[in-house]
Write a protein that holds these residues in place. Structure first.
Motif, PDB file in Angstrom:
ATOM      1  N   UNK A  15       0.838  -1.208   0.000  1.00  0.00           N
ATOM      2  CA  UNK A  15       0.000   0.000   0.000  1.00  0.00           C
ATOM      3  C   UNK A  15       0.869   1.253   0.000  1.00  0.00           C
ATOM      4  N   UNK A  16       1.883   1.269   0.856  1.00  0.00           N
ATOM      5  CA  UNK A  16       2.774   2.438   0.921  1.00  0.00           C
ATOM      6  C   UNK A  16       3.515   2.602  -0.405  1.00  0.00           C
ATOM      7  N   UNK A  38      -2.498  15.090  -3.752  1.00  0.00           N
ATOM      8  CA  UNK A  38      -1.921  14.134  -2.795  1.00  0.00           C
ATOM      9  C   UNK A  38      -2.930  13.827  -1.694  1.00  0.00           C
ATOM     10  N   UNK A  53       4.015   7.162   6.030  1.00  0.00           N
ATOM     11  CA  UNK A  53       3.012   8.099   5.512  1.00  0.00           C
ATOM     12  C   UNK A  53       1.782   8.101   6.415  1.00  0.00           C
ATOM     13  N   UNK A  54       1.059   9.191   6.361  1.00  0.00           N
ATOM     14  CA  UNK A  54      -0.232   9.227   7.072  1.00  0.00           C
ATOM     15  C   UNK A  54      -1.248   9.957   6.198  1.00  0.00           C
ATOM     16  N   UNK A  55      -2.487   9.479   6.322  1.00  0.00           N
ATOM     17  CA  UNK A  55      -3.525  10.068   5.473  1.00  0.00           C
ATOM     18  C   UNK A  55      -3.873  11.478   5.942  1.00  0.00           C
ATOM     19  N   UNK A  56      -4.023  12.367   4.955  1.00  0.00           N
ATOM     20  CA  UNK A  56      -4.468  13.723   5.274  1.00  0.00           C
ATOM     21  C   UNK A  56      -5.888  13.978   4.728  1.00  0.00           C
ATOM     22  N   UNK A  57      -6.257  13.254   3.668  1.00  0.00           N
ATOM     23  CA  UNK A  57      -7.585  13.498   3.080  1.00  0.00           C
ATOM     24  C   UNK A  57      -7.936  12.395   2.076  1.00  0.00           C
ATOM     25  N   UNK A  58      -9.198  12.372   1.717  1.00  0.00           N
ATOM     26  CA  UNK A  58      -9.679  11.558   0.594  1.00  0.00           C
ATOM     27  C   UNK A  58     -10.004  12.502  -0.555  1.00  0.00           C
TER      28      UNK A  58
ATOM     29  N   UNK B 106     -12.341  15.331   1.083  1.00  0.00           N
ATOM     30  CA  UNK B 106     -12.745  15.338   2.491  1.00  0.00           C
ATOM     31  C   UNK B 106     -11.468  15.167   3.301  1.00  0.00           C
ATOM     32  N   UNK B 149      -9.798   5.389   8.606  1.00  0.00           N
ATOM     33  CA  UNK B 149      -9.176   6.579   8.016  1.00  0.00           C
ATOM     34  C   UNK B 149      -7.763   6.314   7.520  1.00  0.00           C
ATOM     35  N   UNK B 150      -6.951   5.732   8.345  1.00  0.00           N
ATOM     36  CA  UNK B 150      -5.525   5.660   8.013  1.00  0.00           C
ATOM     37  C   UNK B 150      -4.994   4.232   7.957  1.00  0.00           C
TER      38      UNK B 150
END
Lengths: 61, 462
Positions: A15-16, A38, A53-58, B106, B149-150
């Motif tokens: 995934x990364x 991004x 990495x970390x999610x910031x948004x969709x 979002x 979410x993550x």
């Protein structure tokens, strides 16, 4: 059938790797914002290892 | 005399690609502040009137109507006490036109919409109720299950996207006018391509002008598809829209495709197949989905886990009324294997003698109480050739028994077998398809698979 721990790690690494390969992960700018498009922020780049990495948004697509 | 209720004009689902002849409908003034999922648009509300298409005031009310409709719908489905993720604040902030982009986001601080001009047409992502309700779906799911979410998992990320698309479809079905149009467009066969299945036609058109292979040819993503599950570990990170990749939006189409099939199967089970029944179907489907999401563990193989939990949620909430529709949709798209969709009611009996060209296959995973006899292609091979493998080289050449088993499984996945009451209803995948090419018949003590007809053509609709 339950995946082994190793397989779960493999899924996370893939995934990364895919997220970075697509350009969906990027370092945040000085203002803290991510570049357009991004979804993930690269928060750490350990030498010889995959970035963290970390999610910031969709996004829509 | 009280004043007449103010009405606004809004698109039902999408403005449509340039050239489409859609007209906005009059809708009552939407309420954005209603509990439990209040929304706040970052702009002053214009007077509630029927504004001209293309004006900023018109776009405001289109977005407000879609937001209010989606939030109201999910608010009645979610468990009591569900709120937006705390970083959004009590009201979900919405920015209607933040900058130039053909996208929407979002980010746990609200929803963000954009605009761009393509071939002389300015496209506003916040003007499409499909897009608005997709993004709203991310926020809804984040409030319901913030653990998603993550998670570093292609399937979890893809499910988030699929939920957005499902949110767009289900929110659209809360409009009677759209339900009537979709039933007319599909002849009540909801798994056909329609305004329900086609997400964001206008934005899809705009993206396609610059990136012809990035989106489906008739919209951004079409839920009426035949994508079959493949372990995302084995998929490339990107691919043209016509094929599957591990990219979350691309991979999400497997689950969304299954969901549209399920919705169609659930609708077929209604006594009256009219717009009111479609409304009930949409609410039942959403209830099953939300119940499953609440209890499904977050694991890499999330698709199959969610699917199994949806079947379980149906059993608990609707006494298994929609079991066959759920199994049929999930098996058709490979989200569940046949083995996973069925639990053997009892150990299969031992093999019995059979004529040379007739072989016995284990059938407990098909929901049959005993083995199934099939006529195998048992002639010896003349040339040592094989089909191509998905990666490199050739596939292993299966023996005739393996080939027969694979063929049988494919028949059941496609819903082509009429079990004629021989299957155990609790475990079998009894796809509600009208025309079947094969049937199971009893010959003495044996169950035998026989062909009923040859289907000349692709399976587009049951």
């Amino acid at each position: 059938m339950r995946r082994t721990k190793k397989a779960e790690q493999l899924a996370a690494e893939k995934f990364v790797s895919d997220t970075v390969a697509r350009g969906d992960a990027a370092r945040a700018g000085e203002d803290g914002n991510l570049p357009k498009g991004a979804t993930h922020e690269i928060v750490e780049e350990p030498e010889g290892e995959a970035p963290k990495i970390r999610r910031r948004r969709f996004r829509l697509f | 005399m009280p004043p007449a209720p103010s009405s606004i004009l809004a698109w039902e689902d999408d403005p449509g690609a340039p050239g489409s002849r859609r007209h906005p409908d009059a809708q009552p003034r939407p309420t954005l502040a209603a509990a439990p999922l209040p929304v706040s648009i970052d702009a002053k509300a214009p007077p509630a009137r029927e504004f001209k298409v293309g004006s900023p005031e018109f776009r405001y009310w289109v977005a407000a109507e879609a937001l209010a409709r989606g939030a109201q719908f999910w608010g009645t489905i979610l468990p009591k006490g569900t709120r937006w993720h705390s970083t959004n604040g009590a009201r979900l902030p919405v920015e209607l036109d933040e900058d130039v982009d053909l996208n929407a986001y979002y980010d746990r601080h609200g929803l963000h919409f954009f605009h761009d001009t393509v071939k002389g047409v300015t496209v506003y992502s916040g003007e499409s109720p499909d897009v608005v309700c997709h993004e709203l779906g991310h926020a809804v799911l984040d409030g319901l299950r913030p653990q998603l979410w993550d998670a570093l998992s292609a399937e979890v990320a893809a499910f988030h996207e699929s939920f957005g698309d499902m949110s767009a479809m289900l929110s659209g079905l809360q409009l009677q006018s759209l339900r009537e149009e979709v039933l007319a467009e599909t002849a009540s066969r909801l798994d056909r391509s329609s305004r329900l299945s086609r997400l964001a036609e206008q934005l899809g058109w705009a993206v396609r002008q610059g990136h012809p292979d990035a989106v489906d040819r008739d919209c951004l993503r079409n839920a009426s598809n035949s994508f079959f599950y493949t372990d995302p570990l084995k998929l490339p990170p990107t691919a043209p829209a016509a094929t599957l990749s591990s990219e979350p939006h691309s991979f999400s189409r497997v689950f969304t495709g299954a969901f549209l099939n399920i919705l169609a199967g659930m609708f077929r089970l209604q006594k009256k197949r009219d717009q009111a029944a479609l409304l009930d179907t949409s609410r039942d489907a959403a209830t099953i989905l939300v119940t499953a999401i609440k209890t499904t563990p977050v694991v890499p193989t999330y698709f199959s886990q969610i699917a199994t939990h949806m079947i379980s949620a149906d059993a608990a909430t609707f006494r298994g009324r929609y079991r066959d529709a759920l199994k049929g949709g999930f098996v058709k798209h490979g989200v569940l294997s046949l083995q996973a969709a069925t639990s053997p009611p009892s150990p299969a009996p031992g093999a019995e003698d059979a004529p040379l060209a007739r072989i016995a296959l284990p059938a407990a995973h098909l929901g049959l109480p005993q083995e199934l006899f099939v006529t195998a292609a048992s002639h010896p091979k003349r040339f040592a050739v094989t089909g191509a493998a998905p990666d490199v080289g050739g596939t292993e050449s299966p023996g005739h028994d393996d080939a027969a088993a694979a063929f049988l499984e494919d028949l059941v996945r496609r819903g082509e077998v009429d079990f004629n009451g021989h299957a155990v209803a609790e475990t079998a995948v009894l796809a509600p398809k009208r025309r079947k090419t094969h049937e199971v018949v009893r010959e003495a003590d044996e169950l035998v698979l026989v062909r009923r007809c040859i289907d000349c053509g692709v399976t587009l609709a049951p």
